[in-house]
Enzyme design. Sequence first.
Site, PDB file in Angstrom:
ATOM      1  N   GLY A 148       2.938  -2.958  -7.568  1.00  0.00           N
ATOM      2  CA  GLY A 148       3.498  -2.201  -8.689  1.00  0.00           C
ATOM      3  C   GLY A 148       5.012  -2.279  -8.653  1.00  0.00           C
ATOM      4  O   GLY A 148       5.589  -3.283  -8.229  1.00  0.00           O
ATOM      5  N   ARG A 190      -6.218  -4.309  -7.423  1.00  0.00           N
ATOM      6  CA  ARG A 190      -7.535  -4.318  -8.080  1.00  0.00           C
ATOM      7  C   ARG A 190      -7.512  -5.221  -9.306  1.00  0.00           C
ATOM      8  O   ARG A 190      -8.501  -5.861  -9.631  1.00  0.00           O
ATOM      9  CB  ARG A 190      -7.939  -2.894  -8.462  1.00  0.00           C
ATOM     10  CG  ARG A 190      -8.193  -2.021  -7.239  1.00  0.00           C
ATOM     11  CD  ARG A 190      -8.236  -0.563  -7.624  1.00  0.00           C
ATOM     12  NE  ARG A 190      -6.991  -0.163  -8.301  1.00  0.00           N
ATOM     13  CZ  ARG A 190      -6.747   1.058  -8.766  1.00  0.00           C
ATOM     14  NH1 ARG A 190      -7.673   1.994  -8.635  1.00  0.00           N
ATOM     15  NH2 ARG A 190      -5.603   1.351  -9.344  1.00  0.00           N
ATOM     16  N   ARG A 213       1.349   5.557   2.123  1.00  0.00           N
ATOM     17  CA  ARG A 213       0.917   6.873   2.575  1.00  0.00           C
ATOM     18  C   ARG A 213       0.145   6.670   3.879  1.00  0.00           C
ATOM     19  O   ARG A 213      -0.570   5.660   4.024  1.00  0.00           O
ATOM     20  CB  ARG A 213      -0.020   7.531   1.557  1.00  0.00           C
ATOM     21  CG  ARG A 213       0.664   8.072   0.332  1.00  0.00           C
ATOM     22  CD  ARG A 213       1.450   9.359   0.634  1.00  0.00           C
ATOM     23  NE  ARG A 213       2.093   9.918  -0.542  1.00  0.00           N
ATOM     24  CZ  ARG A 213       3.357   9.656  -0.930  1.00  0.00           C
ATOM     25  NH1 ARG A 213       4.116   8.832  -0.228  1.00  0.00           N
ATOM     26  NH2 ARG A 213       3.859  10.218  -2.004  1.00  0.00           N
ATOM     27  N   ASP A 248       6.546   4.151   8.167  1.00  0.00           N
ATOM     28  CA  ASP A 248       7.367   5.236   7.603  1.00  0.00           C
ATOM     29  C   ASP A 248       6.510   6.450   7.268  1.00  0.00           C
ATOM     30  O   ASP A 248       7.047   7.528   7.037  1.00  0.00           O
ATOM     31  CB  ASP A 248       8.066   4.742   6.331  1.00  0.00           C
ATOM     32  CG  ASP A 248       9.028   5.772   5.751  1.00  0.00           C
ATOM     33  OD1 ASP A 248       9.869   6.289   6.529  1.00  0.00           O
ATOM     34  OD2 ASP A 248       8.948   6.078   4.550  1.00  0.00           O
ATOM     35  N   GLU A 286       1.617  14.125   8.735  1.00  0.00           N
ATOM     36  CA  GLU A 286       3.069  14.352   8.838  1.00  0.00           C
ATOM     37  C   GLU A 286       3.385  15.842   8.869  1.00  0.00           C
ATOM     38  O   GLU A 286       2.704  16.617   8.197  1.00  0.00           O
ATOM     39  CB  GLU A 286       3.775  13.704   7.639  1.00  0.00           C
ATOM     40  CG  GLU A 286       3.616  12.201   7.620  1.00  0.00           C
ATOM     41  CD  GLU A 286       4.188  11.565   6.349  1.00  0.00           C
ATOM     42  OE1 GLU A 286       4.816  12.272   5.545  1.00  0.00           O
ATOM     43  OE2 GLU A 286       3.979  10.362   6.169  1.00  0.00           O
ATOM     44  N   HIS A 301       9.215   9.210   7.208  1.00  0.00           N
ATOM     45  CA  HIS A 301       8.978   9.260   5.754  1.00  0.00           C
ATOM     46  C   HIS A 301      10.331   9.371   5.022  1.00  0.00           C
ATOM     47  O   HIS A 301      10.579  10.345   4.318  1.00  0.00           O
ATOM     48  CB  HIS A 301       8.060  10.443   5.383  1.00  0.00           C
ATOM     49  CG  HIS A 301       7.445  10.290   4.017  1.00  0.00           C
ATOM     50  ND1 HIS A 301       6.214  10.807   3.686  1.00  0.00           N
ATOM     51  CD2 HIS A 301       7.899   9.684   2.886  1.00  0.00           C
ATOM     52  CE1 HIS A 301       5.942  10.534   2.418  1.00  0.00           C
ATOM     53  NE2 HIS A 301       6.953   9.847   1.911  1.00  0.00           N
TER      54      HIS A 301
HETATM   55  P1  NAP Z   1       2.801   1.716  -8.895  1.00  0.00           P
HETATM   56  O1  NAP Z   1       3.848   1.033  -9.699  1.00  0.00           O
HETATM   57  O2  NAP Z   1       1.805   2.580  -9.572  1.00  0.00           O
HETATM   58  O3  NAP Z   1       2.049   0.596  -8.040  1.00  0.00           O
HETATM   59  C1  NAP Z   1       0.879   0.818  -7.317  1.00  0.00           C
HETATM   60  C2  NAP Z   1       0.233  -0.526  -7.015  1.00  0.00           C
HETATM   61  O4  NAP Z   1      -0.876  -0.298  -6.136  1.00  0.00           O
HETATM   62  C3  NAP Z   1      -0.295  -1.238  -8.243  1.00  0.00           C
HETATM   63  O5  NAP Z   1       0.043  -2.599  -8.167  1.00  0.00           O
HETATM   64  C4  NAP Z   1      -1.805  -1.061  -8.149  1.00  0.00           C
HETATM   65  O6  NAP Z   1      -2.441  -2.157  -8.782  1.00  0.00           O
HETATM   66  C5  NAP Z   1      -1.989  -1.057  -6.632  1.00  0.00           C
HETATM   67  N1  NAP Z   1      -3.216  -0.424  -6.187  1.00  0.00           N
HETATM   68  C6  NAP Z   1      -3.719   0.777  -6.526  1.00  0.00           C
HETATM   69  N2  NAP Z   1      -4.890   0.988  -5.911  1.00  0.00           N
HETATM   70  C7  NAP Z   1      -5.138  -0.106  -5.168  1.00  0.00           C
HETATM   71  C8  NAP Z   1      -6.197  -0.506  -4.310  1.00  0.00           C
HETATM   72  N3  NAP Z   1      -7.266   0.294  -4.116  1.00  0.00           N
HETATM   73  N4  NAP Z   1      -6.108  -1.701  -3.694  1.00  0.00           N
HETATM   74  C9  NAP Z   1      -5.036  -2.516  -3.892  1.00  0.00           C
HETATM   75  N5  NAP Z   1      -4.012  -2.186  -4.697  1.00  0.00           N
HETATM   76  C10 NAP Z   1      -4.070  -1.011  -5.327  1.00  0.00           C
HETATM   77  O7  NAP Z   1       3.476   2.646  -7.790  1.00  0.00           O
HETATM   78  P2  NAP Z   1       4.881   2.455  -7.048  1.00  0.00           P
HETATM   79  O8  NAP Z   1       5.956   3.090  -7.816  1.00  0.00           O
HETATM   80  O9  NAP Z   1       5.005   1.023  -6.643  1.00  0.00           O
HETATM   81  O10 NAP Z   1       4.594   3.385  -5.743  1.00  0.00           O
HETATM   82  C11 NAP Z   1       3.532   3.066  -4.878  1.00  0.00           C
HETATM   83  C12 NAP Z   1       3.335   4.141  -3.836  1.00  0.00           C
HETATM   84  O11 NAP Z   1       4.352   4.072  -2.853  1.00  0.00           O
HETATM   85  C13 NAP Z   1       3.409   5.596  -4.291  1.00  0.00           C
HETATM   86  O12 NAP Z   1       2.234   6.019  -4.945  1.00  0.00           O
HETATM   87  C14 NAP Z   1       3.634   6.332  -2.982  1.00  0.00           C
HETATM   88  O13 NAP Z   1       2.406   6.653  -2.378  1.00  0.00           O
HETATM   89  C15 NAP Z   1       4.372   5.294  -2.116  1.00  0.00           C
HETATM   90  N6  NAP Z   1       5.766   5.687  -1.869  1.00  0.00           N
HETATM   91  C16 NAP Z   1       6.169   5.951  -0.606  1.00  0.00           C
HETATM   92  C17 NAP Z   1       7.474   6.332  -0.375  1.00  0.00           C
HETATM   93  C18 NAP Z   1       7.980   6.629   1.001  1.00  0.00           C
HETATM   94  O14 NAP Z   1       8.885   7.436   1.123  1.00  0.00           O
HETATM   95  N7  NAP Z   1       7.459   5.996   2.033  1.00  0.00           N
HETATM   96  C19 NAP Z   1       8.376   6.450  -1.425  1.00  0.00           C
HETATM   97  C20 NAP Z   1       7.931   6.152  -2.702  1.00  0.00           C
HETATM   98  C21 NAP Z   1       6.617   5.766  -2.919  1.00  0.00           C
HETATM   99  P3  NAP Z   1      -3.946  -2.040  -9.367  1.00  0.00           P
HETATM  100  O15 NAP Z   1      -3.982  -0.746 -10.137  1.00  0.00           O
HETATM  101  O16 NAP Z   1      -4.133  -3.255 -10.192  1.00  0.00           O
HETATM  102  O17 NAP Z   1      -4.848  -2.012  -8.173  1.00  0.00           O
HETATM  103  C1  8YV Z   2       9.592  11.251  -0.943  1.00  0.00           C
HETATM  104  C2  8YV Z   2       7.616   9.712  -1.628  1.00  0.00           C
HETATM  105  O1  8YV Z   2       9.713  11.278   0.453  1.00  0.00           O
HETATM  106  O2  8YV Z   2       8.114   9.218  -3.870  1.00  0.00           O
HETATM  107  C3  8YV Z   2       7.237   9.356  -3.019  1.00  0.00           C
HETATM  108  O3  8YV Z   2       6.031   9.201  -3.274  1.00  0.00           O
HETATM  109  O4  8YV Z   2       6.799   9.769  -0.767  1.00  0.00           O
HETATM  110  C4  8YV Z   2       9.058   9.917  -1.286  1.00  0.00           C
HETATM  111  O5  8YV Z   2       9.924   9.392  -2.205  1.00  0.00           O
HETATM  112  C5  8YV Z   2       9.037  12.517  -1.353  1.00  0.00           C
HETATM  113  O6  8YV Z   2       8.410  12.626  -2.538  1.00  0.00           O
HETATM  114  C6  8YV Z   2      10.095  13.611  -1.215  1.00  0.00           C
HETATM  115  O7  8YV Z   2       9.553  14.690  -0.682  1.00  0.00           O
END
Ligand code: NAP
Ligand code: 8YV
Length: 327
Positions: A159, A181, A238, A262, A267, A285
Amino acid sequence: MIGGSLVLSKPDVLAAAPLHPFFRQALDSLYTVHDRTHQTDPQAFAALAPRIVAVAATGEAIVPGSLLRQLPQAKVVSVFGVGYDGVDVATAVELGLPVTHTPGVLSDDVADLAMGLVLAVGRQIALADQFVRAGRWPQGPLALGRKVSGARMGIVGMGRIGQAIARRAQAFGMSIAYTTRTVKADLPYRHVADATALARESDFLVVITPGGAATRHLINAQVLQALGPSGFLINVARGSVVDEQALIEALQKGTIAGAGLDVFADEPRVPEALWTMPQVVLTPHMASATTQTRQAMADLAFANIRAGIEGQSLLTPVPEWVAAHPR
Ligand code: NAP
Ligand code: 8YV
Protein backbone atom coordinates in the site's frame (compact mmCIF):
# COMPACT_ATOMS: atom_id res chain seq x y z
CA MET A 1 -23.25 32.15 35.82
CA ILE A 2 -20.08 32.91 37.81
CA GLY A 3 -19.60 36.49 39.07
CA GLY A 4 -22.20 37.69 36.61
CA SER A 5 -20.49 36.18 33.49
CA LEU A 6 -21.72 33.19 31.53
CA VAL A 7 -19.28 30.25 31.58
CA LEU A 8 -19.64 28.07 28.48
CA SER A 9 -18.31 24.58 28.97
CA LYS A 10 -16.27 23.06 26.18
CA PRO A 11 -17.54 19.88 24.46
CA ASP A 12 -16.28 16.65 26.07
CA VAL A 13 -13.85 14.39 24.21
CA LEU A 14 -12.71 10.99 25.46
CA ALA A 15 -9.03 10.11 24.98
CA ALA A 16 -9.05 6.33 24.57
CA ALA A 17 -5.25 6.09 24.93
CA PRO A 18 -2.35 8.32 26.02
CA LEU A 19 -2.24 11.06 23.37
CA HIS A 20 0.81 12.66 21.80
CA PRO A 21 1.25 16.21 23.21
CA PHE A 22 0.82 17.80 19.73
CA PHE A 23 -2.61 16.18 19.40
CA ARG A 24 -3.54 16.75 23.04
CA GLN A 25 -2.63 20.46 22.99
CA ALA A 26 -4.74 21.05 19.90
CA LEU A 27 -7.69 19.25 21.50
CA ASP A 28 -7.31 21.17 24.77
CA SER A 29 -7.76 24.45 22.90
CA LEU A 30 -11.37 23.61 21.97
CA TYR A 31 -12.50 20.67 24.10
CA THR A 32 -12.43 19.21 27.59
CA VAL A 33 -10.36 16.06 27.19
CA HIS A 34 -11.08 13.16 29.53
CA ASP A 35 -8.00 10.96 29.63
CA ARG A 36 -9.06 7.30 29.68
CA THR A 37 -11.80 7.94 32.25
CA HIS A 38 -13.57 4.77 31.07
CA GLN A 39 -10.62 2.80 32.44
CA THR A 40 -9.53 4.89 35.44
CA ASP A 41 -12.93 5.84 36.91
CA PRO A 42 -15.86 3.82 35.52
CA GLN A 43 -18.33 5.48 37.91
CA ALA A 44 -17.41 8.99 36.75
CA PHE A 45 -17.43 7.71 33.17
CA ALA A 46 -21.02 6.48 33.49
CA ALA A 47 -22.09 10.06 34.21
CA LEU A 48 -19.79 11.52 31.54
CA ALA A 49 -20.49 9.09 28.66
CA PRO A 50 -23.78 10.68 27.47
CA ARG A 51 -21.92 14.00 26.96
CA ILE A 52 -18.94 12.65 24.97
CA VAL A 53 -18.97 14.09 21.43
CA ALA A 54 -15.83 12.43 20.09
CA VAL A 55 -13.20 9.79 20.82
CA ALA A 56 -9.51 10.53 20.27
CA ALA A 57 -7.43 7.39 19.75
CA THR A 58 -4.03 6.22 18.52
CA GLY A 59 -2.83 3.40 16.29
CA GLU A 60 -2.31 1.27 19.38
CA ALA A 61 -5.58 2.16 21.16
CA ILE A 62 -8.23 -0.43 21.94
CA VAL A 63 -11.70 1.00 21.26
CA PRO A 64 -14.23 -1.83 21.65
CA GLY A 65 -17.81 -1.76 20.43
CA SER A 66 -18.99 -1.96 24.05
CA LEU A 67 -17.38 1.46 24.66
CA LEU A 68 -18.81 3.01 21.50
CA ARG A 69 -22.30 1.83 22.42
CA GLN A 70 -22.12 3.92 25.61
CA LEU A 71 -21.59 7.16 23.65
CA PRO A 72 -24.93 8.22 22.12
CA GLN A 73 -23.73 11.76 21.30
CA ALA A 74 -20.38 10.72 19.77
CA LYS A 75 -19.93 12.07 16.25
CA VAL A 76 -16.47 10.79 15.33
CA VAL A 77 -13.62 8.50 16.40
CA SER A 78 -10.35 10.11 15.28
CA VAL A 79 -7.28 7.86 15.22
CA PHE A 80 -3.83 9.48 15.41
CA GLY A 81 -2.22 6.87 13.17
CA VAL A 82 -2.94 5.10 9.89
CA GLY A 83 -3.52 1.68 11.52
CA TYR A 84 -6.80 1.35 13.39
CA ASP A 85 -6.95 -2.38 14.08
CA GLY A 86 -7.79 -1.72 17.76
CA VAL A 87 -11.02 0.09 16.86
CA ASP A 88 -14.21 -1.94 16.40
CA VAL A 89 -14.99 -0.29 13.07
CA ALA A 90 -17.84 -2.70 12.25
CA THR A 91 -19.75 -1.55 15.34
CA ALA A 92 -18.90 2.09 14.66
CA VAL A 93 -20.31 1.79 11.13
CA GLU A 94 -23.39 0.02 12.50
CA LEU A 95 -23.88 2.92 14.95
CA GLY A 96 -23.41 5.49 12.19
CA LEU A 97 -20.28 6.71 13.93
CA PRO A 98 -17.47 7.64 11.52
CA VAL A 99 -13.88 6.58 12.16
CA THR A 100 -10.99 8.59 10.72
CA HIS A 101 -7.22 7.94 10.55
CA THR A 102 -4.04 9.66 9.29
CA PRO A 103 -2.97 7.94 6.03
CA GLY A 104 -0.12 9.20 3.88
CA VAL A 105 1.45 11.79 6.17
CA LEU A 106 3.61 9.16 7.89
CA SER A 107 4.50 6.92 4.93
CA ASP A 108 7.94 8.47 4.34
CA ASP A 109 8.96 8.11 7.99
CA VAL A 110 7.83 4.49 8.25
CA ALA A 111 9.60 3.62 5.01
CA ASP A 112 12.74 5.40 6.22
CA LEU A 113 12.73 3.35 9.42
CA ALA A 114 12.09 0.12 7.50
CA MET A 115 15.18 0.83 5.40
CA GLY A 116 17.04 1.79 8.57
CA LEU A 117 16.23 -1.61 10.05
CA VAL A 118 17.28 -3.35 6.81
CA LEU A 119 20.64 -1.58 7.02
CA ALA A 120 20.91 -2.06 10.78
CA VAL A 121 20.48 -5.84 10.64
CA GLY A 122 22.32 -6.42 7.36
CA ARG A 123 25.28 -4.18 8.20
CA GLN A 124 25.13 -4.88 11.98
CA ILE A 125 25.02 -1.16 12.85
CA ALA A 126 23.67 -1.53 16.40
CA LEU A 127 26.01 -4.43 17.11
CA ALA A 128 28.99 -2.51 15.71
CA ASP A 129 28.17 0.48 17.89
CA GLN A 130 28.17 -1.77 20.98
CA PHE A 131 31.40 -3.39 19.75
CA VAL A 132 33.22 -0.04 19.61
CA ARG A 133 31.79 1.25 22.88
CA ALA A 134 32.74 -1.96 24.69
CA GLY A 135 36.39 -1.45 23.65
CA ARG A 136 36.45 -4.69 21.64
CA TRP A 137 37.84 -3.20 18.39
CA PRO A 138 41.53 -3.49 19.41
CA GLN A 139 41.05 -7.25 19.84
CA GLY A 140 40.10 -7.73 16.19
CA PRO A 141 37.43 -6.91 13.61
CA LEU A 142 33.68 -7.42 13.79
CA ALA A 143 32.37 -10.39 11.77
CA LEU A 144 31.34 -9.56 8.20
CA GLY A 145 27.84 -8.27 7.46
CA ARG A 146 25.37 -8.88 4.63
CA LYS A 147 25.45 -6.62 1.57
CA VAL A 148 22.20 -4.65 1.23
CA SER A 149 22.70 -3.01 -2.18
CA GLY A 150 21.54 -5.40 -4.89
CA ALA A 151 19.87 -7.81 -2.44
CA ARG A 152 16.36 -9.24 -2.93
CA MET A 153 13.59 -7.49 -1.01
CA GLY A 154 10.19 -9.11 -0.49
CA ILE A 155 7.43 -6.78 0.73
CA VAL A 156 4.34 -8.20 2.44
CA GLY A 157 1.72 -5.47 1.85
CA MET A 158 2.12 -3.00 -1.02
CA GLY A 159 0.00 0.00 0.00
CA ARG A 160 1.12 3.56 0.68
CA ILE A 161 4.00 2.54 2.95
CA GLY A 162 4.96 -0.63 1.06
CA GLN A 163 5.36 1.47 -2.09
CA ALA A 164 7.45 4.07 -0.24
CA ILE A 165 9.71 1.24 0.98
CA ALA A 166 9.97 -0.17 -2.56
CA ARG A 167 11.04 3.21 -3.96
CA ARG A 168 13.81 3.44 -1.39
CA ALA A 169 14.89 -0.16 -2.02
CA GLN A 170 15.06 0.58 -5.75
CA ALA A 171 17.58 3.34 -5.02
CA PHE A 172 19.70 0.64 -3.34
CA GLY A 173 19.56 -1.43 -6.52
CA MET A 174 17.49 -4.10 -4.78
CA SER A 175 15.15 -6.38 -6.72
CA ILE A 176 11.59 -6.08 -5.43
CA ALA A 177 8.73 -8.56 -5.23
CA TYR A 178 5.62 -8.35 -3.07
CA THR A 179 2.55 -10.19 -1.90
CA THR A 180 -0.94 -8.76 -1.35
CA ARG A 181 -4.44 -10.19 -1.71
CA THR A 182 -4.97 -8.24 -4.94
CA VAL A 183 -2.37 -7.69 -7.66
CA LYS A 184 -1.31 -4.03 -8.04
CA ALA A 185 -1.14 -4.07 -11.84
CA ASP A 186 -0.05 -0.42 -12.07
CA LEU A 187 3.15 -1.06 -10.11
CA PRO A 188 6.44 -2.14 -11.69
CA TYR A 189 7.05 -4.88 -9.09
CA ARG A 190 6.45 -8.63 -9.33
CA HIS A 191 3.47 -10.04 -7.42
CA VAL A 192 3.99 -13.37 -5.62
CA ALA A 193 1.11 -15.59 -4.52
CA ASP A 194 1.74 -15.74 -0.79
CA ALA A 195 4.14 -14.89 2.02
CA THR A 196 5.81 -18.32 2.00
CA ALA A 197 6.63 -18.17 -1.71
CA LEU A 198 7.82 -14.56 -1.31
CA ALA A 199 10.03 -15.47 1.69
CA ARG A 200 11.65 -18.26 -0.31
CA GLU A 201 13.00 -15.71 -2.81
CA SER A 202 13.85 -12.85 -0.40
CA ASP A 203 16.99 -11.78 1.44
CA PHE A 204 15.00 -9.17 3.37
CA LEU A 205 11.29 -9.83 4.00
CA VAL A 206 9.58 -6.58 5.05
CA VAL A 207 6.12 -6.77 6.64
CA ILE A 208 3.85 -3.73 6.19
CA THR A 209 0.21 -4.87 6.18
CA PRO A 210 -2.53 -3.66 8.54
CA GLY A 211 -2.94 -5.59 11.80
CA GLY A 212 -6.13 -7.28 13.01
CA ALA A 213 -7.75 -10.69 12.62
CA ALA A 214 -7.25 -10.92 8.84
CA THR A 215 -3.44 -10.74 9.07
CA ARG A 216 -2.89 -12.42 12.45
CA HIS A 217 0.22 -14.64 12.29
CA LEU A 218 0.48 -14.21 8.52
CA ILE A 219 4.21 -14.61 9.17
CA ASN A 220 4.39 -18.03 10.82
CA ALA A 221 6.92 -20.85 11.24
CA GLN A 222 6.43 -21.98 7.64
CA VAL A 223 7.18 -18.49 6.25
CA LEU A 224 10.29 -18.21 8.46
CA GLN A 225 11.46 -21.63 7.32
CA ALA A 226 11.08 -20.44 3.72
CA LEU A 227 13.03 -17.24 4.47
CA GLY A 228 15.90 -19.45 5.53
CA PRO A 229 19.22 -19.13 7.37
CA SER A 230 20.49 -16.18 5.31
CA GLY A 231 17.19 -14.24 5.33
CA PHE A 232 16.20 -11.30 7.56
CA LEU A 233 12.69 -10.39 8.72
CA ILE A 234 11.72 -6.72 9.15
CA ASN A 235 8.40 -5.96 10.85
CA VAL A 236 7.10 -2.36 10.84
CA ALA A 237 3.42 -3.37 10.59
CA ARG A 238 1.87 -4.71 13.79
CA GLY A 239 3.16 -7.28 16.28
CA SER A 240 0.08 -9.41 15.66
CA VAL A 241 1.09 -10.06 12.03
CA VAL A 242 4.07 -12.17 13.13
CA ASP A 243 3.84 -15.31 15.28
CA GLU A 244 6.31 -13.98 17.86
CA GLN A 245 6.94 -17.36 19.49
CA ALA A 246 7.73 -18.92 16.11
CA LEU A 247 10.04 -15.98 15.37
CA ILE A 248 11.94 -16.40 18.64
CA GLU A 249 12.40 -20.11 17.93
CA ALA A 250 13.54 -19.38 14.37
CA LEU A 251 16.11 -16.89 15.68
CA GLN A 252 17.30 -19.25 18.42
CA LYS A 253 17.73 -22.16 16.00
CA GLY A 254 19.27 -20.10 13.17
CA THR A 255 16.32 -20.86 10.91
CA ILE A 256 16.60 -17.21 9.82
CA ALA A 257 19.63 -14.88 9.99
CA GLY A 258 18.13 -12.02 11.98
CA ALA A 259 15.29 -9.57 12.47
CA GLY A 260 14.57 -5.85 12.73
CA LEU A 261 11.44 -5.26 14.78
CA ASP A 262 9.58 -2.01 15.49
CA VAL A 263 6.34 -3.65 16.66
CA PHE A 264 5.51 -6.43 19.11
CA ALA A 265 2.58 -8.58 20.17
CA ASP A 266 2.22 -7.14 23.69
CA GLU A 267 3.63 -3.60 23.56
CA PRO A 268 5.36 -2.07 25.41
CA ARG A 269 6.48 -5.47 26.69
CA VAL A 270 9.08 -7.14 24.46
CA PRO A 271 9.94 -10.81 25.06
CA GLU A 272 13.19 -11.00 27.06
CA ALA A 273 14.43 -13.75 24.75
CA LEU A 274 14.92 -11.06 22.09
CA TRP A 275 16.87 -8.63 24.27
CA THR A 276 20.19 -10.43 24.13
CA MET A 277 20.14 -11.68 20.54
CA PRO A 278 22.95 -9.95 18.60
CA GLN A 279 21.27 -10.61 15.25
CA VAL A 280 18.16 -8.66 16.27
CA VAL A 281 17.55 -4.89 16.25
CA LEU A 282 14.66 -3.67 18.40
CA THR A 283 12.94 -0.27 18.22
CA PRO A 284 9.99 0.91 20.38
CA HIS A 285 7.19 1.34 17.79
CA MET A 286 8.77 4.55 16.62
CA ALA A 287 8.48 4.38 12.82
CA SER A 288 6.44 7.61 12.63
CA ALA A 289 8.15 9.25 15.61
CA THR A 290 9.72 12.39 14.16
CA THR A 291 8.73 15.91 15.17
CA GLN A 292 7.66 16.77 11.64
CA THR A 293 5.49 13.70 11.07
CA ARG A 294 3.91 13.66 14.52
CA GLN A 295 2.92 17.32 13.94
CA ALA A 296 1.37 16.41 10.57
CA MET A 297 -0.47 13.47 12.18
CA ALA A 298 -1.72 15.70 14.99
CA ASP A 299 -2.92 18.35 12.53
CA LEU A 300 -4.83 15.76 10.49
CA ALA A 301 -6.27 13.90 13.50
CA PHE A 302 -7.38 17.23 14.99
CA ALA A 303 -8.89 18.45 11.71
CA ASN A 304 -10.87 15.20 11.49
CA ILE A 305 -12.18 15.42 15.04
CA ARG A 306 -13.19 19.04 14.58
CA ALA A 307 -14.90 18.29 11.26
CA GLY A 308 -16.78 15.40 12.86
CA ILE A 309 -17.96 17.44 15.84
CA GLU A 310 -18.93 20.42 13.67
CA GLY A 311 -20.73 18.29 11.07
CA GLN A 312 -18.29 19.15 8.27
CA SER A 313 -16.83 16.74 5.68
CA LEU A 314 -14.28 14.41 7.21
CA LEU A 315 -10.79 14.67 5.74
CA THR A 316 -9.69 11.05 5.93
CA PRO A 317 -12.39 8.56 6.98
CA VAL A 318 -11.31 4.89 7.07
CA PRO A 319 -12.16 2.80 3.96
CA GLU A 320 -14.89 0.83 5.78
CA TRP A 321 -16.75 4.06 6.51
CA VAL A 322 -16.33 5.30 2.92
CA ALA A 323 -17.57 1.94 1.58
CA ALA A 324 -20.66 2.13 3.80
CA HIS A 325 -21.36 5.76 2.80
CA PRO A 326 -20.70 6.15 -0.94
CA ARG A 327 -21.18 9.76 -2.08
P1 NAP B 1 -2.45 0.62 3.08
O1 NAP B 1 -2.10 1.68 2.09
O2 NAP B 1 -3.87 0.33 3.38
O3 NAP B 1 -1.71 -0.72 2.63
C1 NAP B 1 -1.95 -1.97 3.19
C2 NAP B 1 -1.43 -3.04 2.24
O4 NAP B 1 -1.53 -4.31 2.89
C3 NAP B 1 -2.20 -3.13 0.94
O5 NAP B 1 -1.29 -3.27 -0.13
C4 NAP B 1 -3.03 -4.40 1.09
O6 NAP B 1 -3.26 -4.96 -0.19
C5 NAP B 1 -2.09 -5.24 1.95
N1 NAP B 1 -2.75 -6.30 2.69
C6 NAP B 1 -3.85 -6.23 3.47
N2 NAP B 1 -4.16 -7.43 3.96
C7 NAP B 1 -3.24 -8.29 3.48
C8 NAP B 1 -3.02 -9.69 3.61
N3 NAP B 1 -3.85 -10.45 4.35
N4 NAP B 1 -1.96 -10.24 2.98
C9 NAP B 1 -1.12 -9.47 2.23
N5 NAP B 1 -1.29 -8.15 2.07
C10 NAP B 1 -2.33 -7.58 2.68
O7 NAP B 1 -1.79 0.95 4.50
P2 NAP B 1 -0.43 1.75 4.80
O8 NAP B 1 -0.70 3.19 4.92
O9 NAP B 1 0.62 1.26 3.86
O10 NAP B 1 -0.15 1.18 6.30
C11 NAP B 1 0.03 -0.20 6.50
C12 NAP B 1 0.11 -0.53 7.97
O11 NAP B 1 1.37 -0.14 8.50
C13 NAP B 1 -0.88 0.15 8.91
O12 NAP B 1 -2.16 -0.43 8.85
C14 NAP B 1 -0.22 -0.04 10.26
O13 NAP B 1 -0.62 -1.26 10.84
C15 NAP B 1 1.28 -0.11 9.92
N6 NAP B 1 2.00 1.07 10.43
C16 NAP B 1 2.95 0.91 11.38
C17 NAP B 1 3.62 2.01 11.86
C18 NAP B 1 4.69 1.90 12.90
O14 NAP B 1 4.86 2.84 13.66
N7 NAP B 1 5.43 0.81 12.95
C19 NAP B 1 3.33 3.29 11.38
C20 NAP B 1 2.36 3.40 10.40
C21 NAP B 1 1.70 2.28 9.92
P3 NAP B 1 -4.53 -5.93 -0.46
O15 NAP B 1 -5.71 -5.24 0.16
O16 NAP B 1 -4.60 -6.06 -1.94
O17 NAP B 1 -4.21 -7.23 0.21
C1 8YV C 1 1.94 5.46 15.64
C2 8YV C 1 1.17 3.66 13.93
O1 8YV C 1 2.95 4.94 16.46
O2 8YV C 1 0.14 4.96 12.26
C3 8YV C 1 0.19 3.88 12.83
O3 8YV C 1 -0.55 2.93 12.52
O4 8YV C 1 1.30 2.60 14.44
C4 8YV C 1 2.08 4.79 14.33
O5 8YV C 1 2.17 5.78 13.40
C5 8YV C 1 0.74 5.54 16.43
O6 8YV C 1 -0.46 5.58 15.83
C6 8YV C 1 0.86 6.68 17.44
O7 8YV C 1 0.40 6.29 18.61
